[in-house]
Motif scaffolding. Structure first.
Motif, PDB file in Angstrom:
ATOM      1  N   GLU A  73      36.804  19.501-113.482  1.00  0.00           N
ATOM      2  CA  GLU A  73      36.817  19.371-114.823  1.00  0.00           C
ATOM      3  C   GLU A  73      35.416  19.105-115.677  1.00  0.00           C
ATOM      4  O   GLU A  73      35.744  19.038-116.882  1.00  0.00           O
ATOM      5  N   SER A 120      23.855   8.406-114.084  1.00  0.00           N
ATOM      6  CA  SER A 120      25.133   7.828-114.605  1.00  0.00           C
ATOM      7  C   SER A 120      24.733   7.109-115.997  1.00  0.00           C
ATOM      8  O   SER A 120      25.322   7.614-117.044  1.00  0.00           O
ATOM      9  N   LEU A 121      23.797   6.166-115.977  1.00  0.00           N
ATOM     10  CA  LEU A 121      23.495   5.441-116.853  1.00  0.00           C
ATOM     11  C   LEU A 121      23.094   6.274-118.061  1.00  0.00           C
ATOM     12  O   LEU A 121      23.247   5.947-119.426  1.00  0.00           O
ATOM     13  N   ILE A 172      37.913  16.065-109.758  1.00  0.00           N
ATOM     14  CA  ILE A 172      37.463  15.406-110.687  1.00  0.00           C
ATOM     15  C   ILE A 172      36.138  16.439-111.315  1.00  0.00           C
ATOM     16  O   ILE A 172      35.935  16.678-112.323  1.00  0.00           O
ATOM     17  N   ARG A 226      31.879  16.239-120.903  1.00  0.00           N
ATOM     18  CA  ARG A 226      32.276  15.600-119.455  1.00  0.00           C
ATOM     19  C   ARG A 226      31.228  15.833-118.431  1.00  0.00           C
ATOM     20  O   ARG A 226      31.045  16.788-118.129  1.00  0.00           O
ATOM     21  N   ILE A 259      27.586  13.227-108.650  1.00  0.00           N
ATOM     22  CA  ILE A 259      28.041  13.128-107.436  1.00  0.00           C
ATOM     23  C   ILE A 259      27.123  12.271-106.553  1.00  0.00           C
ATOM     24  O   ILE A 259      25.824  12.805-106.297  1.00  0.00           O
ATOM     25  N   GLY A 260      27.236  11.033-106.099  1.00  0.00           N
ATOM     26  CA  GLY A 260      26.323  10.087-105.409  1.00  0.00           C
ATOM     27  C   GLY A 260      25.971   9.168-106.382  1.00  0.00           C
ATOM     28  O   GLY A 260      26.113   9.344-107.459  1.00  0.00           O
ATOM     29  N   GLN A 307      25.257   8.347-119.941  1.00  0.00           N
ATOM     30  CA  GLN A 307      26.080   7.523-120.774  1.00  0.00           C
ATOM     31  C   GLN A 307      25.381   7.221-122.084  1.00  0.00           C
ATOM     32  O   GLN A 307      26.033   7.123-123.387  1.00  0.00           O
ATOM     33  N   ALA A 360      27.525  11.283-123.099  1.00  0.00           N
ATOM     34  CA  ALA A 360      28.484  12.054-122.032  1.00  0.00           C
ATOM     35  C   ALA A 360      29.635  10.985-121.689  1.00  0.00           C
ATOM     36  O   ALA A 360      29.406   9.829-121.819  1.00  0.00           O
ATOM     37  N   THR A 361      30.628  11.654-121.449  1.00  0.00           N
ATOM     38  CA  THR A 361      31.768  10.903-120.642  1.00  0.00           C
ATOM     39  C   THR A 361      31.594  11.175-119.233  1.00  0.00           C
ATOM     40  O   THR A 361      31.629  12.192-118.706  1.00  0.00           O
ATOM     41  N   VAL A 362      31.108  10.158-118.540  1.00  0.00           N
ATOM     42  CA  VAL A 362      30.611  10.258-117.206  1.00  0.00           C
ATOM     43  C   VAL A 362      31.898   9.726-116.133  1.00  0.00           C
ATOM     44  O   VAL A 362      32.410   8.691-116.389  1.00  0.00           O
ATOM     45  N   SER A 363      31.853  10.294-115.266  1.00  0.00           N
ATOM     46  CA  SER A 363      32.535  10.126-113.860  1.00  0.00           C
ATOM     47  C   SER A 363      31.612  10.061-112.621  1.00  0.00           C
ATOM     48  O   SER A 363      30.732  10.956-112.494  1.00  0.00           O
ATOM     49  N   ILE A 364      31.801   8.907-111.939  1.00  0.00           N
ATOM     50  CA  ILE A 364      30.848   8.704-110.834  1.00  0.00           C
ATOM     51  C   ILE A 364      31.670   9.193-109.658  1.00  0.00           C
ATOM     52  O   ILE A 364      32.644   8.301-109.185  1.00  0.00           O
ATOM     53  N   ILE A 365      31.193   9.846-108.686  1.00  0.00           N
ATOM     54  CA  ILE A 365      31.843  10.638-107.217  1.00  0.00           C
ATOM     55  C   ILE A 365      31.125   9.866-106.288  1.00  0.00           C
ATOM     56  O   ILE A 365      29.798  10.121-106.056  1.00  0.00           O
ATOM     57  N   HIS A 366      31.822   9.317-105.284  1.00  0.00           N
ATOM     58  CA  HIS A 366      31.059   8.783-104.329  1.00  0.00           C
ATOM     59  C   HIS A 366      31.727   9.052-102.865  1.00  0.00           C
ATOM     60  O   HIS A 366      32.890   9.753-102.896  1.00  0.00           O
TER      61      HIS A 366
END
Lengths: 365, 365
Positions: free
Chosen positions: B275, B249-250, B272, B234, B238-239, B253, B257-263
């Motif tokens: 985790e 992030s791309l 988030i 995971r 951030i950004g 992926q 990876a399992t990606v979450s993008i925070i902004h």
């Protein structure tokens, strides 16, 4: 199960200290206006906002993961009727174009092989073109055709000024180089939006692709027409295909959702999905998303259309989504059915992209 | 605080029933081989794997959010020495090229205005070129220059066969159209990888961009050289800037990876982030990520380089990352320092991209 039309709520939201109507609110406003554009989704560049971070936020206790319950009934997002509404506006615009300049939009389809699902999709697209007054033409090639034959067909459509949109029905047979073929497709006619330049412009803030891929565009339009505010929501996209999962995650980000992308290598996908306000599934696995994968009140858009053998059905099979619908409908607040959800919107978006392309080509407003 | 060189572990991982060495394991193997490529990161297309979903997994109880503790000491990822190792290999290759064909790679920089941070970055890049034997040249333009002046400078470098990489130092002054300028930059010389076509090819599975943006590429190289297996992890980015957050992030992926993008519009970013196995921050906010944002044992890559006023320092300021380092180092298992983490790797990647471009131009292997 509660089968109701989704109510559109007039919402106001404070952004950057400025009181402004939410996208959903603007959507409702637009729906009431006869001169509004066919689609409610705003231009992507118009959505761009500066990221102003709150520095050093006060730490606080984190709530534990949401408990998934089974007590709520979801409202159904009626994709079919939303698509019909869009289609009728497209038909009106096509008629207006024909009467004004004597031209109609043209869509060309290249179909290789005999896949039953592809044949169904193409048939539905051609039929929809006819209903909207859009001219359609098709080149069918055998399963074992040479790459040159596909490229030649593509070149002819690229050069034909009466063709404003070209789609190469995917997937192509294994022996054909999909990337090479899509690269030849004229950018100005790439109504599927699969060209890497379109994809890059979809991803990059400050830029706008010529075409947004149809299924992701349809998903967003479904959300906005259902009064869902996307900004700030936690969204999970299940599946990362080039044609649905990837562009959907990019588009949700342009709408300021916090996006997580789940794929087959994700551990505990249910744990991540259970935190999402919006779940969009495009995994191609029937019944993958169980009721307990969902947070109560989640909004669920099911892109999956998986044929399941069923001798009692006319064609020997019926369609199931990626979502275990009977369970999910008791947990979610809004859900798309399969069929009748995303499918009709995808076709409507294809026609909308083709119309936009023709308008650009003829400088018709 | 434990300051140790990161141990590289030989790991095996079972994928799709096949026993294969992990990327990290292959990385270690490559490091031992004198004929190995300069970078360990594999080609993206070589990473592509079919998504084979497990249908209907057994539902199970979800663990509650990880409790963030303060008991562990992180090992420091020494970006400076990793970058030096890469730089020395680049210098060797440049020398070999010069001796073989009498040519060296050339990097051109266009710098508009007088931003202090941009000047520092550009100076460091030019200096690194000199050390590696790469020819560099620079066009400096005033803050209020016209767009045409930038475009003209760009066109000259586009046409100059001794230039293999061009970078337009960002951000540009507000009155200049960044997108328009970057579109003019020759794709074959876009060593920053910011062109939308490069970005599209980075995003799309089955495709490979000509250049991967330097900072994201450096982050991945840091992870792989530190023995971190990315697949299935995971990851939180951030950004979501066009130049770091989005391509990072791309790229994560593409590494599965399992990606979450925070902004900045993300609610509860700490929840988030807590985790994530891998956290990559590029928000540009000093000390944004506190210790309690991190899961114990997380791997933290800090792209932030934020100047903080400090009269006791030589230039009146010192650099801080996005991460509250003194807290994070007690929670994470691996962390990059600021400075000395990502920064040197970004420059090494720029030179690596320039070398690759020259090799392509001269068909030199």
């Amino acid at each position: 199960m509660l089968r109701v039309a989704v109510a559109l709520a007039w919402q106001k939201k404070r952004v950057g200290g400025m009181r402004m109507p939410s996208t959903a609110a603007r959507a409702v406003h637009a729906l009431k206006d006869e001169n509004c554009p066919i689609l409610i989704s705003p231009s992507l560049v118009s959505l761009d906002l500066p990221d102003i971070w709150a520095s050093n936020p006060t730490p606080h206790d984190f709530p534990s993961a949401h408990k998934c319950s089974n007590e709520q009934n979801a409202a159904i997002i009626d994709g079919k009727s939303m698509a019909e509404e869009i289609m009728s506006r497209i038909a009106f615009e096509v008629k207006r174009m024909k009467e004004s300049i004597g031209k109609v939009p043209g869509l060309a389809v290249i179909m290789v092989g005999q896949r039953r699902d592809s044949q169904t999709y193409v048939r539905n697209k051609i039929k929809a073109c006819g209903e909207a007054g859009i001219m359609s033409m098709m080149t069918e090639l055998p399963d074992d055709c040479k790459e040159d034959e596909v490229l030649n067909a593509l070149s002819r459509f690229n050069e034909d000024p009466s063709v404003h949109g070209i789609l190469v029905q995917l997937p192509l047979p294994q022996h054909l180089d999909e990337a090479k073929i899509l690269d030849v497709l004229s950018l100005e006619k790439d109504v599927d939006g699969f060209h890497p330049l379109n994809m890059g412009n979809l991803a990059l803030r400050g830029r706008e692709p010529l075409f947004i891929p149809c299924t992701p565009k349809g998903c967003i339009e479904l959300l906005i027409r259902s009064g869902v505010e996307i900004m700030g929501k936690r969204a999970v996209v299940i599946g990362r295909s080039n044609i649905v999962g990837l562009p959907t995650s990019l588009l949700l980000q342009r709408h300021h959702a916090t996006v997580s992308i789940i794929h087959a290598f994700t551990k505990n996908p249910e744990q991540i999905t259970c935190e999402a306000d919006i779940v969009i599934t495009a995994a191609g696995v029937p019944n993958l998303v169980r009721g307990n994968w969902l947070k109560p009140g989640a909004i669920v858009i099911d892109v999956g259309t998986n044929p399941i053998e069923d001798p009692s059905c006319e064609h020997g099979y019926r369609l199931r989504g990626d979502v275990f619908y009977e369970e999910a409908v008791r947990v979610a607040s809004l859900i798309t059915p399969v069929p009748g959800g995303v499918g009709p919107m995808t076709i409507a978006m294809l026609l909308s992209n083709t119309l936009d392309s023709a308008k650009r080509a003829y400088d018709f407003t």
